[in-house]
Design a protein around this motif. Structure first.
Motif, PDB file in Angstrom:
ATOM      1  N   LEU A   1     -77.718  68.998  60.081  1.00 25.03           N
ATOM      2  CA  LEU A   1     -78.898  68.147  60.220  1.00 25.03           C
ATOM      3  C   LEU A   1     -79.422  67.620  58.886  1.00 25.03           C
ATOM      4  CD1 LEU A   1     -80.868  69.937  63.079  1.00 25.03           C
ATOM      5  CD2 LEU A   1     -79.404  67.912  63.199  1.00 25.03           C
ATOM      6  N   TYR A   2     -78.917  68.151  57.771  1.00 20.92           N
ATOM      7  CA  TYR A   2     -79.279  67.589  56.472  1.00 20.92           C
ATOM      8  C   TYR A   2     -78.596  66.240  56.230  1.00 20.92           C
ATOM      9  CZ  TYR A   2     -81.424  72.006  55.021  1.00 20.92           C
ATOM     10  OH  TYR A   2     -82.240  73.103  54.924  1.00 20.92           O
ATOM     11  N   TYR A   3     -77.554  65.947  57.007  1.00 22.20           N
ATOM     12  CA  TYR A   3     -76.799  64.706  56.832  1.00 22.20           C
ATOM     13  C   TYR A   3     -77.620  63.545  57.385  1.00 22.20           C
ATOM     14  CZ  TYR A   3     -72.788  61.517  56.984  1.00 22.20           C
ATOM     15  OH  TYR A   3     -71.935  60.464  56.806  1.00 22.20           O
ATOM     16  N   ALA A   4     -77.841  62.513  56.555  1.00 22.48           N
ATOM     17  CA  ALA A   4     -78.771  61.444  56.931  1.00 22.48           C
ATOM     18  C   ALA A   4     -78.111  60.087  57.143  1.00 22.48           C
ATOM     19  CB  ALA A   4     -79.857  61.310  55.867  1.00 22.48           C
ATOM     20  N   SER A   5     -76.815  59.955  56.905  1.00 24.63           N
ATOM     21  CA  SER A   5     -76.165  58.649  57.051  1.00 24.63           C
ATOM     22  C   SER A   5     -76.031  58.262  58.517  1.00 24.63           C
ATOM     23  CB  SER A   5     -74.777  58.687  56.404  1.00 24.63           C
ATOM     24  OG  SER A   5     -74.060  57.494  56.684  1.00 24.63           O
ATOM     25  N   SER A   6     -75.950  56.948  58.768  1.00 25.27           N
ATOM     26  CA  SER A   6     -75.744  56.467  60.132  1.00 25.27           C
ATOM     27  C   SER A   6     -74.283  56.531  60.543  1.00 25.27           C
ATOM     28  CB  SER A   6     -76.246  55.021  60.264  1.00 25.27           C
ATOM     29  OG  SER A   6     -75.536  54.171  59.371  1.00 25.27           O
ATOM     30  N   SER A   7     -73.383  56.781  59.593  1.00 31.35           N
ATOM     31  CA  SER A   7     -71.950  56.924  59.897  1.00 31.35           C
ATOM     32  C   SER A   7     -71.660  58.404  60.089  1.00 31.35           C
ATOM     33  CB  SER A   7     -71.102  56.359  58.756  1.00 31.35           C
ATOM     34  OG  SER A   7     -71.366  54.982  58.572  1.00 31.35           O
ATOM     35  N   VAL A   8     -71.548  58.799  61.339  1.00 32.52           N
ATOM     36  CA  VAL A   8     -71.473  60.221  61.678  1.00 32.52           C
ATOM     37  C   VAL A   8     -70.127  60.548  62.312  1.00 32.52           C
ATOM     38  CG1 VAL A   8     -72.490  62.080  63.049  1.00 32.52           C
ATOM     39  CG2 VAL A   8     -73.960  60.313  62.059  1.00 32.52           C
ATOM     40  N   TYR A   9     -69.515  61.641  61.841  1.00 34.91           N
ATOM     41  CA  TYR A   9     -68.369  62.208  62.549  1.00 34.91           C
ATOM     42  C   TYR A   9     -68.631  63.702  62.662  1.00 34.91           C
ATOM     43  CZ  TYR A   9     -63.757  62.425  64.524  1.00 34.91           C
ATOM     44  OH  TYR A   9     -62.714  62.597  65.421  1.00 34.91           O
ATOM     45  N   ILE A  10     -68.902  64.149  63.871  1.00 33.50           N
ATOM     46  CA  ILE A  10     -69.363  65.518  64.103  1.00 33.50           C
ATOM     47  C   ILE A  10     -68.387  66.548  63.556  1.00 33.50           C
ATOM     48  CG2 ILE A  10     -69.882  67.233  65.882  1.00 33.50           C
ATOM     49  CD1 ILE A  10     -72.111  65.203  65.428  1.00 33.50           C
ATOM     50  N   GLN A  11     -67.108  66.388  63.872  1.00 29.29           N
ATOM     51  CA  GLN A  11     -66.130  67.369  63.408  1.00 29.29           C
ATOM     52  C   GLN A  11     -66.049  67.408  61.889  1.00 29.29           C
ATOM     53  OE1 GLN A  11     -65.834  65.421  65.964  1.00 29.29           O
ATOM     54  NE2 GLN A  11     -64.783  66.421  67.663  1.00 29.29           N
ATOM     55  N   GLY A  12     -66.153  66.241  61.247  1.00 21.16           N
ATOM     56  CA  GLY A  12     -66.134  66.217  59.793  1.00 21.16           C
ATOM     57  C   GLY A  12     -67.281  67.004  59.191  1.00 21.16           C
ATOM     58  N   LEU A  13     -68.471  66.890  59.794  1.00 20.36           N
ATOM     59  CA  LEU A  13     -69.616  67.654  59.317  1.00 20.36           C
ATOM     60  C   LEU A  13     -69.403  69.154  59.515  1.00 20.36           C
ATOM     61  CD1 LEU A  13     -72.611  65.469  60.575  1.00 20.36           C
ATOM     62  CD2 LEU A  13     -71.594  65.549  58.287  1.00 20.36           C
ATOM     63  N   ILE A  14     -68.768  69.500  60.619  1.00 21.13           N
ATOM     64  CA  ILE A  14     -68.479  70.917  60.863  1.00 21.13           C
ATOM     65  C   ILE A  14     -67.504  71.446  59.822  1.00 21.13           C
ATOM     66  CG2 ILE A  14     -67.321  72.510  62.450  1.00 21.13           C
ATOM     67  CD1 ILE A  14     -68.516  70.847  64.752  1.00 21.13           C
ATOM     68  N   PHE A  15     -66.447  70.672  59.544  1.00 21.18           N
ATOM     69  CA  PHE A  15     -65.420  71.134  58.609  1.00 21.18           C
ATOM     70  C   PHE A  15     -65.955  71.288  57.189  1.00 21.18           C
ATOM     71  CE2 PHE A  15     -62.243  68.874  61.564  1.00 21.18           C
ATOM     72  CZ  PHE A  15     -62.164  70.001  62.370  1.00 21.18           C
ATOM     73  N   ARG A  16     -66.948  70.486  56.827  1.00 19.50           N
ATOM     74  CA  ARG A  16     -67.501  70.614  55.473  1.00 19.50           C
ATOM     75  C   ARG A  16     -68.538  71.732  55.404  1.00 19.50           C
ATOM     76  NH1 ARG A  16     -71.699  65.824  53.634  1.00 19.50           N
ATOM     77  NH2 ARG A  16     -73.550  66.636  54.683  1.00 19.50           N
ATOM     78  N   THR A  17     -68.942  72.267  56.567  1.00 18.29           N
ATOM     79  CA  THR A  17     -69.963  73.310  56.612  1.00 18.29           C
ATOM     80  C   THR A  17     -69.353  74.697  56.633  1.00 18.29           C
ATOM     81  OG1 THR A  17     -71.511  71.848  57.769  1.00 18.29           O
ATOM     82  CG2 THR A  17     -71.926  74.215  57.929  1.00 18.29           C
ATOM     83  N   THR A  18     -68.263  74.882  57.379  1.00 19.41           N
ATOM     84  CA  THR A  18     -67.678  76.218  57.535  1.00 19.41           C
ATOM     85  C   THR A  18     -66.186  76.112  57.781  1.00 19.41           C
ATOM     86  OG1 THR A  18     -67.788  78.290  58.796  1.00 19.41           O
ATOM     87  CG2 THR A  18     -68.120  76.258  60.018  1.00 19.41           C
ATOM     88  N   ASP A  19     -65.464  77.166  57.417  1.00 17.72           N
ATOM     89  CA  ASP A  19     -64.054  77.255  57.784  1.00 17.72           C
ATOM     90  C   ASP A  19     -63.797  78.464  58.689  1.00 17.72           C
ATOM     91  OD1 ASP A  19     -64.288  79.337  55.997  1.00 17.72           O
ATOM     92  OD2 ASP A  19     -62.884  78.528  54.523  1.00 17.72           O
TER      93      ASP A  19
END
Length: 206
Positions: free
Chosen positions: A167-185
């Motif tokens: 939820l810290y991500y503020a851009s209008s270009s969103v890819y849910i899986q990409g945000l997950i991958f950058r958050t945890t492995d």
């Protein structure tokens, strides 16, 4: 444990009530508290009226009506902002990610991981959609750092800590899986059944 269920809705007036009722029944039968966040992604039929009716019947259902079609991933992000659960379940509105399979994903969190992705043994999708999914998976691995051995999907459950970072991500270009991958492995796959679409057609295009 409270499960927040986020469902982006697109021309699903005839099926969203069944998706909610069957998913709720699965969660309640297993002793989970729940909430639903249903996001109407610019549908021009009676999808939001169906959502409003569900909200009137159950105070643990929230409805969001987007002013236009922003796409599935932006709709999911809008829904994530309204969740309060210990874990968040993402699923589709068409019964392909079937309510009967959601508990298998939630139980996967018991292994101490942060995210559990559904892995479908057989996809009930068109060749066009399968090819698109394969290309998307290839680009994800290259650009977003998908861990080796993990197959992503839009049917998943994540811990609240992952949602909070996303939820810290503020851009209008969103890819849910990409945000997950950058958050945890710390993630796993759980194999589940993929069902036929109950109503309507896919909104994905080339």
């Amino acid at each position: 444990m409270k499960i927040s269920v986020v469902i982006p809705c697109y021309y699903s007036e005839k099926v969203i009530a069944d998706v909610v009722s069957q998913t709720r029944a699965e969660l309640v039968a297993s002793g989970y508290d729940y909430e639903f966040v249903l996001v109407n992604d610019g549908s021009r039929d009676k999808t939001f009226q169906a959502i409003e009716k569900l909200c009137e019947e159950d105070t643990r259902i929230k409805g969001i009506d987007l002013m236009r079609n922003f796409g599935q991933h932006n709709a999911i992000m809008a829904g994530l902002h309204e969740t309060t659960g210990d874990a968040v379940l993402l699923m589709d509105d068409d019964m392909q990610t079937h309510p009967s399979q959601c508990l298998a994903l939630i139980k996967g969190l018991e292994d101490g991981v942060d995210v559990v992705f559904a892995k479908f043994h057989i996809h009930k999708e068109s060749l066009f959609r399968r090819c698109g999914s394969w290309f998307a998976m290839f680009t994800i691995r290259v650009l977003a750092g998908c861990p080796k051995g993990i197959t992503d999907s839009n049917f998943l459950v994540m811990r609240a800590c992952v949602r909070d970072e996303m939820l810290y991500y503020a851009s209008s270009s969103v890819y849910i899986q990409g945000l997950i991958f950058r958050t945890t492995d710390r993630m796993v796959n759980v194999e589940v059944e993929h069902f036929d679409r109950q109503e309507g057609d896919s909104g994905y295009t080339l």
